[in-house]
Structures are given as C-alpha cells and as structure tokens.
Design a protein around this motif. Structure first.
Motif, short mmCIF file in Angstrom:
data_model
loop_
_atom_site.label_atom_id
_atom_site.label_comp_id
_atom_site.label_asym_id
_atom_site.label_seq_id
_atom_site.Cartn_x
_atom_site.Cartn_y
_atom_site.Cartn_z
N ASN A 132 -9.21 -116.20 -18.82
CA ASN A 132 -8.24 -117.20 -19.27
C ASN A 132 -8.63 -118.58 -18.79
N GLN A 169 -7.49 -105.91 -17.55
CA GLN A 169 -6.66 -105.10 -18.46
C GLN A 169 -7.45 -104.75 -19.72
N VAL A 205 -0.52 -120.50 -11.22
CA VAL A 205 -1.44 -121.14 -12.16
C VAL A 205 -0.90 -122.51 -12.60
N GLU A 242 -0.90 -108.39 -27.98
CA GLU A 242 -0.74 -108.21 -26.54
C GLU A 242 0.63 -107.63 -26.23
P1 C2E Z 1 -1.63 -114.00 -20.67
O1 C2E Z 1 -3.01 -114.53 -20.65
O2 C2E Z 1 -0.93 -114.02 -21.97
O3 C2E Z 1 -1.72 -112.54 -20.06
C1 C2E Z 1 -0.88 -111.48 -20.40
C2 C2E Z 1 0.18 -111.23 -19.35
O4 C2E Z 1 1.02 -110.17 -19.80
C3 C2E Z 1 -0.37 -110.73 -18.01
O5 C2E Z 1 0.54 -111.16 -17.00
C4 C2E Z 1 -0.32 -109.22 -18.16
O6 C2E Z 1 -0.29 -108.52 -16.92
C5 C2E Z 1 0.99 -109.08 -18.89
N1 C2E Z 1 1.05 -107.86 -19.70
C6 C2E Z 1 0.04 -107.15 -20.26
N2 C2E Z 1 0.49 -106.09 -20.96
C7 C2E Z 1 1.83 -106.12 -20.85
C8 C2E Z 1 2.88 -105.27 -21.35
O7 C2E Z 1 2.66 -104.28 -22.04
N3 C2E Z 1 4.16 -105.62 -21.03
C9 C2E Z 1 4.44 -106.71 -20.25
N4 C2E Z 1 5.72 -106.97 -19.98
N5 C2E Z 1 3.48 -107.53 -19.77
C10 C2E Z 1 2.19 -107.25 -20.07
P2 C2E Z 1 0.04 -111.89 -15.69
O8 C2E Z 1 -1.22 -111.25 -15.18
O9 C2E Z 1 1.22 -111.98 -14.77
O10 C2E Z 1 -0.36 -113.32 -16.19
C11 C2E Z 1 0.57 -114.20 -16.75
C12 C2E Z 1 -0.10 -115.40 -17.34
O11 C2E Z 1 -0.73 -116.16 -16.29
C13 C2E Z 1 -1.22 -115.07 -18.32
O12 C2E Z 1 -0.70 -114.80 -19.61
C14 C2E Z 1 -2.05 -116.34 -18.27
O13 C2E Z 1 -1.48 -117.33 -19.08
C15 C2E Z 1 -1.91 -116.74 -16.82
N6 C2E Z 1 -3.10 -116.30 -16.08
C16 C2E Z 1 -3.36 -115.10 -15.49
N7 C2E Z 1 -4.58 -115.10 -14.90
C17 C2E Z 1 -5.11 -116.33 -15.14
C18 C2E Z 1 -6.35 -116.97 -14.79
O14 C2E Z 1 -7.25 -116.40 -14.15
N8 C2E Z 1 -6.53 -118.26 -15.21
C19 C2E Z 1 -5.56 -118.93 -15.93
N9 C2E Z 1 -5.81 -120.21 -16.33
N10 C2E Z 1 -4.39 -118.37 -16.28
C20 C2E Z 1 -4.17 -117.07 -15.88
#
Ligand code: C2E
Ligand code: MG
Ligand code: MG
Ligand code: MG
Length: 279
Positions: free
Chosen positions: A117, A45, A78, A236
């Motif tokens: 992350n 992103q 996760v 964000e």
């Molecule tokens: P995060 O690191 O705070 O990532 C931001 C989340 O918000 C991501 O969801 C992203 O797709 C979403 N997002 C971005 N812009 C917007 C927006 O404008 N509106 C809304 N409603 N959502 C938005 P995602 O990809 O589902 O990931 C959720 C969480 O899962 C992440 O929060 C992070 O804590 C974790 N995560 C994702 N990928 C990884 C990874 O590779 N490793 C680890 N340890 N955690 C991960």
C-alpha cells in the motif's frame, strides 16, 4: 474582565494542544525507533482467483506492536505518519520487507506477488520511483512480482501530478492497483488515463452483497467498466460464501477477505505457503 477570560480560555486551549503535541511527539520518536526495534511487522493477506480458487499473491499490511500502548492499528498510525511526514520511511520499510520476501520465495513460490500500500504523500515525492529502483537493484529482484496499491481517493486529490508519477512507476515494470474503488469520486476521464492493471472494489460494496440487489447492480456496472478498461477486478473484504458466490456470478476476477484468510504472519504464513499446490 472579558479580555482576561478569553486569555484564560486560549491558555487552556494551548495547554490541550500542547498535551496532544507531546503525545504526538512521543509517538513520533516511537515510530522512528519502531523500525529499528522491530516493532513493525509486515503481515500478508492472500488474494485468490474466483474462477479457480487458486492463490496468486498477497497484500502487505503493516502492524505495529507498541511496547507500552500495545497493538496500534494502521488505520490509526498511518494517517498520523502521513501528517508528520514519516510515511515515506514507513513505505520504504514495507517495500524492503516485500522485496526481501519475494527474493526468498524465488525458488519455492516464484509466481506469488506482493502488493504494498502506497500513500498519496509518497506520490508527491518525485524521487519515489528512483528509490524503488534502487531497492530492486540492491536485492537483484525484477519488478514483475511487486505491486503497488493506491487508493482511488488519493489519486483523485491531484490526478494530474499523480498520473505522471504513476506512469514513471509503471515504466519501472510495477503493476498498479486502484484501492478502495467506489469511495473516491473518480472522474471517468482520468480513470481511462491511469496506468493501472487492477481495480479493487471497496469492502463497503461487498458486505452483504448477496442480500442487496441494488448493490449487485452497482457492482456489476463497476466490474463491467473495469473489464472495459482492460483491468482485472478484485473484491476486498469477502467474509462469507454467499458474498463470494455473488461476486463470482457478477464476473469479478479475484477475491480477498477473511472468508479465504485473514492477514498472515510467521507460522500461519508458512502453513499457508506450504499448502499451495506445486506445479
Ligand atoms: P486497505 O488497504 O483497504 O486494506 C484492507 C483492510 O481490510 C486491512 O485492514 C485488512 O486487514 C482488512 N480486511 C481484509 N479482509 C477483511 C474482511 O474480510 N473483513 C474485514 N472487516 N476487514 C478485512 P488493516 O490491515 O487494519 O489496514 C487498514 C488500512 O490501513 C488499509 O486499508 C490501508 O489503507 C492502510 N494500511 C495498512 N498497511 C499499510 C501500509 O503498509 N502502508 C500504507 N500507506 N497504508 C497501510
Ligand atoms: Mg490495500
Ligand atoms: Mg482496500
Ligand atoms: Mg479498504
């Protein structure tokens, strides 16, 4: 009779636990083979400057396309990977994807960064910095385009140990970011000691900020505090032009969110990259 009933109750409880354990075990072996079968994907992103509108980097977000269960959200698996000890494997897989991608971009997009992350569990592993160093060596990539995001709540769980490990990651040359800031009860004295360069304001403060004067006051204070500590501040979850404009007027440096772009992969990512101005 009472004793028998309680035995039955506990037997039932054990069955339920067993069932959930089996579900977890199968998900666990699935997660182990997911990497091999390329069911995991790294989506990216964009992050953009609010002053210039220019894109300067990406956050890496894991996606799991499970053959039977369909799409499993990282918010679901996760935490599961953290509980079962498989988060380290997942983190290293994401780091390798990010490093390979940055390596591929060296000619055409040498200024773009990727932030991975990192879980608090990774920061409990004293060998974590050495594992990253080994990966960087393997692909002959300098560390300056790779960033790590660590949640504020994760850091504050055990700030002493975490700061020590963050210092070692910083010493490698990695830029560090505090993720989901504002939700993790930071102690201000610890905040000052964190070797980070970016503060990421949690989406909960961004949604509808243009309509919420009290939130604007709070976010303004967060931005000023971040700048006072010498940090770059990013918001964000920006979904509307009005939210973006509020953040810009409050002095926020950068943005991320669906308004600019959803996470990208494959063709969508290629399209975004080829639309970047070349200078
Ligand atoms: P995060 O690191 O705070 O990532 C931001 C989340 O918000 C991501 O969801 C992203 O797709 C979403 N997002 C971005 N812009 C917007 C927006 O404008 N509106 C809304 N409603 N959502 C938005 P995602 O990809 O589902 O990931 C959720 C969480 O899962 C992440 O929060 C992070 O804590 C974790 N995560 C994702 N990928 C990884 C990874 O590779 N490793 C680890 N340890 N955690 C991960
Ligand atoms: Mg993040
Ligand atoms: Mg975040
Ligand atoms: Mg978040």
């Amino acid at each position: 009779y009472a004793a028998k009933r309680s035995t039955n109750a506990s037997a039932w409880y054990t069955d339920a636990q067993e069932a959930s354990r089996l579900t977890h075990l199968s998900l666990l072996s699935d997660l182990r083979s997911a990497v091999r079968k390329s069911e995991l994907q790294m989506w990216l992103q964009p992050k953009l400057s609010l002053a210039t509108g220019k894109a300067y980097g990406f956050e890496a977000l894991v996606r799991w396309q499970h053959p039977v269960r369909g799409f499993i959200s990282p918010a679901e698996f996760v935490p599961f990977a953290e509980r079962t000890g498989y988060i380290g494997m997942l983190t290293m897989w994401m780091l390798e994807q990010a490093i390979v991608t940055l390596k591929n971009w060296q000619n055409n997009y040498p200024d773009q960064t990727i932030a991975v992350n990192v879980s608090t569990h990774d920061l409990r592993d004293a060998s974590f910095p050495d594992q990253i160093t080994a990966l960087l060596r393997q692909y002959e990539l300098s560390p300056n385009m790779l960033k790590l995001e660590i949640t504020e709540s994760g850091i504050m769980e055990d700030p002493g140990t975490t700061i020590e490990l963050l210092n070692r990651l910083r010493a490698i040359g990695l830029d560090l970011s505090i993720d989901d800031f504002g939700t993790g009860y930071s102690s201000l004295s610890y905040l000052q000691r964190l070797p980070v360069s970016e503060l990421k304001i949690d989406r909960s403060f961004v949604t509808d900020i243009d309509k919420l004067p009290a939130t604007q006051g709070l976010v303004k204070a967060i931005i000023e505090m971040g700048h006072g500590l010498g940090l770059s501040v990013i918001a964000e979850g920006i979904e509307t032009a009005a939210e973006r404009e509020s953040l810009r007027l409050l002095g926020c440096d950068s943005m991320q969110g669906y308004f600019a772009s959803k996470p990208l992969y494959g063709d969508g990512l290629q399209k975004w990259l080829s639309s970047l101005p070349t200078d």
